[in-house]
Design an enzyme around this catalytic site. Structure first.
Site, PDB file in Angstrom:
ATOM      1  N   CYS A  48       1.017  -1.126   0.105  1.00  0.00           N
ATOM      2  CA  CYS A  48      -0.246   0.059   0.525  1.00  0.00           C
ATOM      3  C   CYS A  48       0.874   1.800   0.181  1.00  0.00           C
ATOM      4  O   CYS A  48       2.343   0.885   0.847  1.00  0.00           O
ATOM      5  CB  CYS A  48      -0.637   0.122   1.316  1.00  0.00           C
ATOM      6  SG  CYS A  48      -1.846   1.222   1.840  1.00  0.00           S
ATOM      7  N   SER A  50       0.721   4.091   1.558  1.00  0.00           N
ATOM      8  CA  SER A  50       0.662   4.499   2.843  1.00  0.00           C
ATOM      9  C   SER A  50       2.370   4.152   3.361  1.00  0.00           C
ATOM     10  O   SER A  50       3.324   4.804   4.399  1.00  0.00           O
ATOM     11  CB  SER A  50      -0.351   3.889   4.068  1.00  0.00           C
ATOM     12  OG  SER A  50      -1.825   4.434   3.540  1.00  0.00           O
ATOM     13  N   HIS A  53       4.822   5.894   1.607  1.00  0.00           N
ATOM     14  CA  HIS A  53       5.117   7.393   2.351  1.00  0.00           C
ATOM     15  C   HIS A  53       6.332   6.948   3.350  1.00  0.00           C
ATOM     16  O   HIS A  53       7.454   8.421   3.255  1.00  0.00           O
ATOM     17  CB  HIS A  53       3.821   7.287   2.697  1.00  0.00           C
ATOM     18  CG  HIS A  53       3.289   8.425   2.096  1.00  0.00           C
ATOM     19  ND1 HIS A  53       3.418   8.992   1.195  1.00  0.00           N
ATOM     20  CD2 HIS A  53       1.510   8.249   1.089  1.00  0.00           C
ATOM     21  CE1 HIS A  53       2.358   9.975  -0.113  1.00  0.00           C
ATOM     22  NE2 HIS A  53       1.385   8.806  -0.152  1.00  0.00           N
ATOM     23  N   HIS A  69       0.287  -2.208   7.449  1.00  0.00           N
ATOM     24  CA  HIS A  69      -0.407  -1.919   7.819  1.00  0.00           C
ATOM     25  C   HIS A  69      -2.114  -2.432   7.349  1.00  0.00           C
ATOM     26  O   HIS A  69      -2.914  -2.771   7.965  1.00  0.00           O
ATOM     27  CB  HIS A  69      -0.694  -0.702   8.140  1.00  0.00           C
ATOM     28  CG  HIS A  69      -1.097  -0.373   6.872  1.00  0.00           C
ATOM     29  ND1 HIS A  69      -0.193   0.364   6.186  1.00  0.00           N
ATOM     30  CD2 HIS A  69      -2.731   0.216   6.244  1.00  0.00           C
ATOM     31  CE1 HIS A  69      -0.531   0.204   4.249  1.00  0.00           C
ATOM     32  NE2 HIS A  69      -1.974   0.470   4.997  1.00  0.00           N
ATOM     33  N   CYS A 177      -7.730  -2.718   4.374  1.00  0.00           N
ATOM     34  CA  CYS A 177      -7.229  -1.589   4.161  1.00  0.00           C
ATOM     35  C   CYS A 177      -7.906  -0.747   2.546  1.00  0.00           C
ATOM     36  O   CYS A 177      -8.629   0.014   3.324  1.00  0.00           O
ATOM     37  CB  CYS A 177      -5.851  -1.409   4.195  1.00  0.00           C
ATOM     38  SG  CYS A 177      -5.641   0.489   3.576  1.00  0.00           S
TER      39      CYS A 177
HETATM   40 ZN   LIG Z   1      -2.914   0.440   3.139  1.00  0.00          ZN
END
Ligand SMILES: [Zn+2]
Ligand SMILES: [Zn+2]
Length: 376
Positions: A48, A50, A53, A69, A177
């Site tokens: 993902c 996130s 980043h 996550h 997610c």
């Molecule tokens: Zn995610």
């Protein structure tokens, strides 16, 4: 056996030692669950943005840290006082654990829980410690309280949701997610009305799920906007009625042209960059709602025409975790899928073993993925 003390276990994990450098795959010590904690054997983990980043340094976290996550796995052992799961249970880790008692949890906004937020930004368990060590004995931080890029991960009981054992892990990891965040943005955050018009900036893992969520809510027109023309087929498969290639055309004008010159009733931004946020706001019709779901750099700002907020009565809002209640809504999403009302297989582009996680992130950076998964 009752009374037997739990031991540390060593298991492979992907560790970020320094932003900008590749993840290091190594054996780490996974300490046993303490009171109110569980140790989960991971079966699938999501690739993902996130996490990316943090890898690139756009969002800073203390290092070293084990990212990841999204995921799904099996509870292997439980610490004292755990009541909601037992060894052998299948679970989805939730990346914002919620205490169930604070004003946010009580107000139906568990993603804003102070306990979960503190874990996300410190990389520590609620007692201020970590449960990971490397071979040198150095403490390694947790990401979002769950660190799903560890083959075995200790996390709070409050960060796992038990799911039916016959539900495949790869589907569970997708739901945990991208699906709940995207579908939730349309269903819970915007509450898209039947017959409305929708425009979605970004056709990655979140945007595709906003598209399918908006269609499920009865939107009559869902315009997908992306700078990559290769995203069109997947966006249409998930329910987009139109596609705008914003590398070739003015996205605001294109969305207006497709909505009788008015702009869309609901616009969504699922990228996390100022320009598409500004475009989404500008393409929102009078009285419409612009929802920001993309995760931006920590210091990002966007220029919004504030006069339009007033004269056009636009609503600008953010959404985290789809503004959902993961403990309830993850199970609702599983039921929706089983009823044939939610696409999951269509979202999965590719899988990799943990040892190839850096290649998986290269594919994500290159825009090759609807969703990718690490699988064990
Ligand atoms: Zn995610
Ligand atoms: Zn709380």
């Amino acid at each position: 056996m009752m009374g037997m003390s739990l031991q540390s276990v060593f298991a492979p994990a992907a560790v970020l030692y320094q932003a900008g450098k590749p993840l290091v795959i190594e054996e780490v010590e996974v300490r046993p669950p303490q009171a109110g904690e569980v140790r989960v054997r991971m079966k699938a983990a999501g690739v993902c943005h996130s996490d990316l980043h943090v890898m690139t340094g756009d969002l800073r976290m203390p290092e070293p840290i084990i990212l990841g996550h999204e995921g799904a796995g099996i509870v292997e052992d439980v610490g004292p006082g755990v009541t909601t799961v037992q060894p052998g249970d299948h679970v989805i880790p939730i990346w914002r654990a919620s205490c169930g008692r604070c004003e946010y949890c009580m107000g139906g906004k568990p993603a804003l829980c102070d306990m979960g937020t503190a874990m996300r930004f410190t990389g520590l368990m609620p007692d201020g410690e970590t449960r990971f060590r490397n071979a040198k004995g150095d403490s390694i931080r947790h990401y979002a309280g769950v660190s799903t890029f560890a083959s075995l991960s200790t996390m709070p009981e409050a960060a796992v949701v038990p799911i039916p054992k016959d539900f495949p892990f790869y589907k569970a990891a997708l739901i945990g997610c991208g699906v709940i965040t995207g579908v939730g943005a349309a269903v819970y955050a915007a509450q898209v009305k039947p017959g409305s018009t929708v425009a979605v900036w970004g056709c990655g893992g979140i945007g595709l799920n906003i598209i399918q969520g908006a269609r499920r809510m009865g939107a009559r027109r869902v315009i997908a906007v992306d700078t990559l023309a290769q995203k069109e087929a997947k966006a249409r498969q998930l329910g987009a009625t139109d596609f705008v290639d914003s590398s070739q055309t003015d996205a605001v004008e294109a969305v207006k042209a497709l909505t009788d010159g008015k702009g869309a009733d609901y616009t969504f931004e699922a990228i996390g960059l100022p320009k598409p946020i500004e475009q989404a706001f500008d393409a929102t019709r009078k009285g419409g709602t612009c929802v920001i779901a993309g995760i931006s750099r920590g210091d990002a700002r966007a220029a919004i025409n504030v006069n339009q907020l007033v004269y056009a009565e636009k609503t600008l809002k953010g959404t985290l975790y789809g503004s959902a209640r993961p403990r309830v809504d993850l199970l609702n999403l599983i039921a929706m899928h089983e009823a044939g009302d939610l696409m999951l297989d269509e979202l999965l582009t590719r899988t990799w073993p943990l040892t190839e996680i850096n290649e998986a992130y290269d594919a994500l950076k290159n825009g090759e993925l609807a969703r990718g998964l690490i699988v064990w």
